[in-house]
Every structure is written in structure tokens, then in C-alpha cells.
Motif scaffolding. Structure first.
Motif, short mmCIF file in Angstrom:
data_model
loop_
_atom_site.label_atom_id
_atom_site.label_comp_id
_atom_site.label_asym_id
_atom_site.label_seq_id
_atom_site.Cartn_x
_atom_site.Cartn_y
_atom_site.Cartn_z
N ILE A 136 17.34 55.62 7.02
CA ILE A 136 15.94 56.01 6.92
C ILE A 136 15.26 55.25 5.78
CG2 ILE A 136 16.34 57.95 5.34
CD1 ILE A 136 13.87 57.87 8.30
N SER A 137 16.02 54.94 4.73
CA SER A 137 15.47 54.15 3.63
C SER A 137 15.18 52.72 4.08
CB SER A 137 16.44 54.13 2.45
OG SER A 137 15.95 53.32 1.40
N GLN A 138 16.08 52.14 4.88
CA GLN A 138 15.87 50.78 5.38
C GLN A 138 14.65 50.71 6.29
OE1 GLN A 138 19.24 49.15 7.50
NE2 GLN A 138 18.13 47.31 8.13
N ILE A 139 14.50 51.73 7.15
CA ILE A 139 13.35 51.77 8.04
C ILE A 139 12.06 51.84 7.24
CG2 ILE A 139 12.14 53.19 9.75
CD1 ILE A 139 14.88 53.94 10.90
N ALA A 140 12.03 52.68 6.21
CA ALA A 140 10.83 52.83 5.38
C ALA A 140 10.48 51.52 4.68
CB ALA A 140 11.03 53.95 4.36
N GLN A 141 11.49 50.82 4.19
CA GLN A 141 11.24 49.55 3.50
C GLN A 141 10.69 48.51 4.46
OE1 GLN A 141 14.50 48.15 1.12
NE2 GLN A 141 14.89 50.16 0.20
N GLU A 142 11.25 48.42 5.65
CA GLU A 142 10.78 47.44 6.63
C GLU A 142 9.35 47.76 7.07
OE1 GLU A 142 13.53 47.23 9.84
OE2 GLU A 142 15.19 46.48 8.61
N VAL A 143 9.06 49.02 7.26
CA VAL A 143 7.70 49.43 7.62
C VAL A 143 6.74 49.09 6.50
CG1 VAL A 143 6.18 51.38 8.12
CG2 VAL A 143 8.43 51.25 9.20
N GLY A 144 7.15 49.36 5.26
CA GLY A 144 6.30 49.08 4.10
C GLY A 144 5.93 47.62 4.00
N ARG A 145 6.89 46.75 4.24
CA ARG A 145 6.61 45.31 4.18
C ARG A 145 5.60 44.90 5.24
NH1 ARG A 145 12.26 44.80 2.72
NH2 ARG A 145 12.85 44.72 4.93
N ASP A 146 5.77 45.42 6.45
CA ASP A 146 4.82 45.07 7.53
C ASP A 146 3.43 45.59 7.23
OD1 ASP A 146 6.84 43.81 8.87
OD2 ASP A 146 7.09 45.34 10.42
#
Length: 437
Positions: free
Chosen positions: A408-418
Motif C-alpha cells: 500500500i505504501s508503494q502504491i501511494a508513492q507511485e500515485v503521488g509521483r504521477d
């Protein structure tokens, strides 16, 4: 470093000084003013272990876009728009985005416009191509089918031309829509888009050996019903083909050997390599005879053929310039500052859903419900988002969170970058997973 309030006051006085001193003396303030703006960079921060933030901006141009009112007011030199094109950012405030959508278009004297519908089977690469054409990722992209759930608009504005892209869901049959309990929009939106289209771009994934040899019955039916709308064929993912000679066979099959009303010569197809534009023979009128029937596998009324990889900027640039050149005289529909018709919340929700499709197995991502709890601008101008992800099973909760919360942390980071690339601001995103009751 000066306090935020003091920096704001200094910036305000600097702008006043420029206004009072006039354009000649104004240029002397540019260096100092730029340094003040540079001071507003932010450092990386975390929020509940599932957030991403980064540098926000370093100049007025990045904050307000190229040729912004502030830059023109300060007398800053602008790059030649014919050499560089920077797509506008999307506002994080829904009311600002809505206001821009209804704002009177800032048209030149001789405006031109073109409404383009992208058609193709699910997962053919329509959203990827749309994002590349727009120059910013505003549509969700995933290897799984039905990532795009409803019609969305993307707007390309360059000089006097405006191209409106209608990114539609992949064409499906009513049987599949009912069998998989898919939204009715997946079935209806592509057909509705065709009613206002000036051009149709049919996208075919040539790397898929199961579907590449023929156009889907739904695509053929759509082309037949709207045969008066000019169409072009885009053969996508040609970089995945080891044997380029396959392109000759596919071209002959998908066009029935006819382009622009004349027989396609194979030597012309050979000369067409990946990322090049294959001009057809002499143009044929839009009132061509429609070809239908279940035995048909291709469409003999394509005006042009493009072979490209949607991931290649050089390949996409050729198609983009072609679309801009096809724009017809007429008023713009949107202000030049509009990049998409989507609200910022819709962009965020779609981006999160894209990552869920990427990281979760089988049917799990399709059963996740999203609820935005917090959407606000933070004290330093950053976008603060909190969204709950609701799943129907306890086992899905554990899968989505992942070992020690890593997934869930990885998903949040990838979304944040986009989202940072779309909104051009810092983003603090928190995702929580709850069992649906």
C-alpha cells in the motif's frame, strides 16, 4: 532563510517595484525575483508511511505555465512556441478547473479544431497514446483490460489548432458487458463519441497475435455505421515485433489492400518502417460505400496508416503533427489552458485505480471501492489527499496492505509521483484499507 510571510512580502514588493520602474528596469529585478521563487522549493516529506512529495516549483513559468500572465507582466523572454510545447497543468481545485472549462476560449484570429475519437479493442493502448499526444499522463494506463471506464476528453492546443481527443473505453459486445457485469458506459460511450467526431483513429495492437489479424466486429460495425467520418489506422506496439515483415501481412488484412480508395502497393508498405507515416494514394471522398457483414476482417476506407510505438515520443510526434494539420476552420471549444475535462478528484481516483490494477491479482482490483475522505490544500500549498479503499473480503485487506504495509505504501508513492506531474505541486497522499460492511 526568510520566513514564509516575509518571503511573500518581499515577492509582493518586488512585483510592485517592477511595475513602478517600467520594462527596462524590470529586467534588472528578474535575477533577484527568481532567487526568491527558488527559495520556495520543498524537501521530501512522508505522511503515515504512505505518501510522496518532492520539489514543487522553481520559477513562475513552472507554477503558472509557459507564457503565463506573471511572466509576461515581468517581461521575461518566452521560448519559441514552435520549438517547445509545454502542456498546461491541471488545477487541484475543482472550482478552478470547472471555471476554466466554461471560460471563453482564447482563440486566435483563424482558429481550427478537430474532434478525434480513438477506437480499438480493450488494452490496445488508447490511453497510452492519448497521454503521449497530450504530453502529460492524465488517463489511467494498465496492462489489464477495462482500465478506462468512461469517456474522457484530452485537449491539445498548439498555435491556431486545437485537437480534442475522446479517449473511449475499449469496444466490447453486449454479451461481454452482461457476462462480466461491466458498466453500461463501456458499451455506450464509444458510440456516443462517434456522433460528434471529425476523425476516427483505429488503434490495433500488432503485438497481440490473437487479435491483430482482424478488426473486431464492434470496431467494424462502428466504422460502417459512421462511414462518413474520415478514419486512419494506427498499428501500435510495432517495436514488439521481431519480424517486421509481419506488418505487410497485417496491413493488407486490416485495410483489405485498399488505402485512400486505391490498391495499396506492397513496396509502399515496405518503405514504411516503425514510427513513419504511410501516405495513401489520392484522397477519396467521405461518402465511400460502406462495407459490412460478418465475413469482413478489415476496413478499405482508411485514409492513412501509421506504424508506431505509443511509448516513443518521436513516433507519436509524427501522428500529433498530422492531427494538428487536419484541424478544420472553426471555433475552439476550450481555453488553451485546459488539458482535460476530468475533475482533479477523478484524475486522482483513476490514477489510484490504475495502480491497483497493476499490483493486485485477478479480480481483486475490480472489487475495490474508493472513497475520498480528505482533499485540501495544505499550509505550504501542497495537495493533501486521504482516500479509503474498501474491499469485500478480509483476505483482500491483507493482500492490498502487503507484508509490513509495503504494497500500500508503494502504491501511494507511485500515485503521488504521477499526481505531482499532473498538478505540478507537492502531493501528500494517505491510503487506508477497510473491510466493506
Amino acid at each position: 532563510m526568510a520566513a514564509p510571510g516575509r518571503r511573500t512580502a518581499m515577492l509582493f514588493r518586488a512585483v510592485l517595484g517592477v511595475r513602478q520602474l517600467g520594462p527596462d528596469a524590470a529586467r534588472g529585478w528578474v535575477t533577484g525575483l527568481s532567487s526568491l521563487l527558488d527559495c520556495q522549493r520543498r524537501c521530501v516529506s512522508c505522511f503515515a508511511g504512505a505518501a510522496f512529495s518532492g520539489p514543487r516549483l522553481a520559477s513562475a513559468s513552472r507554477r503558472y505555465g509557459q507564457s503565463s500572465a506573471l511572466d509576461r507582466f515581468l517581461g521575461l523572454s518566452q521560448p519559441d512556441s514552435s520549438l517547445t510545447s509545454h502542456p498546461p497543468a491541471v488545477s487541484i481545485h475543482r472550482d478552478e478547473q470547472d471555471l476554466l472549462l466554461v471560460h471563453r476560449p482564447d482563440m486566435p484570429e483563424n482558429p481550427r479544431v478537430l474532434r478525434v475519437v480513438l477506437l480499438g479493442a480493450p488494452n490496445a493502448g488508447k490511453s497510452t497514446l492519448s497521454n503521449q499526444l497530450l504530453g502529460r499522463k492524465v488517463f489511467p494506463v494498465s496492462k489489464k483490460v477495462h482500465t478506462t471506464r468512461c469517456q474522457a476528453l484530452g485537449i491539445i492546443t498548439e498555435k491556431e489548432a486545437q485537437v480534442i481527443l475522446l479517449d473511449t473505453p475499449g469496444l466490447i459486445s453486449p454479451v461481454k458487458q452482461k457476462r462480466h457485469h461491466l458498466e453500461l458506459s463501456l458499451l455506450e460511450d464509444p458510440w456516443k463519441s462517434m456522433e460528434s467526431a471529425d476523425m476516427v483513429v483505429v488503434l490495433v495492437d500488432v503485438s497481440d497475435k490473437w487479435t491483430r489479424n482482424q478488426l473486431s466486429p464492434q470496431v467494424l460495425q462502428c466504422l460502417t455505421q459512421f462511414s462518413q467520418v474520415p478514419s486512419i489506422l494506427v498499428m501500435n506496439k510495432v517495436d514488439c515485433l521481431k519480424q517486421k515483415s509481419i506488418l505487410l501481412e497485417l496491413t493488407a488484412a486490416l485495410t483489405e489492400g485498399v488505402v485512400n480508395g486505391k490498391k495499396l502497393k506492397m513496396r509502399e508498405a515496405v518503405r514504411s518502417q516503425a514510427g513513419t507515416h504511410c501516405p495513401g494514394p489520392a484522397a477519396k471522398g467521405p461518402n465511400s460505400q460502406s462495407v459490412g457483414g460478418p465475413q469482413k476482417i478489415g476496413w478499405p476506407h482508411f485514409q492513412e496508416i501509421f506504424m508506431l510505438s505509443a511509448l516513443s515520443q518521436e513516433d507519436v510526434k509524427i501522428l500529433k503533427q498530422y492531427l494538428l494539420a487536419q484541424a478544420r476552420p472553426g471555433p475552439w471549444e476550450f481555453h488553451s489552458g485546459v488539458l482535460t475535462s476530468q475533475t482533479p478528484e477523478e484524475i486522482c481516483a483513476n490514477t489510484i485505480r490504475e495502480k491497483l490494477l497493476e499490483h493486485l491479482p485477478q479480480e481483486i482490483p475490480y472489487n475495490v471501492q474508493q472513497r475520498t475522505v480528505v482533499w485540501e490544500e495544505g499550509p505550504s500549498g501542497e495537495l493533501v489527499i486521504e482516500q479509503k479503499l474498501l474491499v469485500p473480503k478480509e483476505s483482500h485487506v491483507k493482500i492490498l496492505i502487503g507484508p509490513k504495509g509495503h504494497l500500500i505504501s508503494q502504491i501511494a508513492q507511485e500515485v503521488g509521483r504521477d499526481l505531482m506531474d499532473i498538478f505540478l505541486c507537492d502531493v501528500r497522499l494517505r491510503l487506508s484499507v477497510k473491510l466493506l460492511k
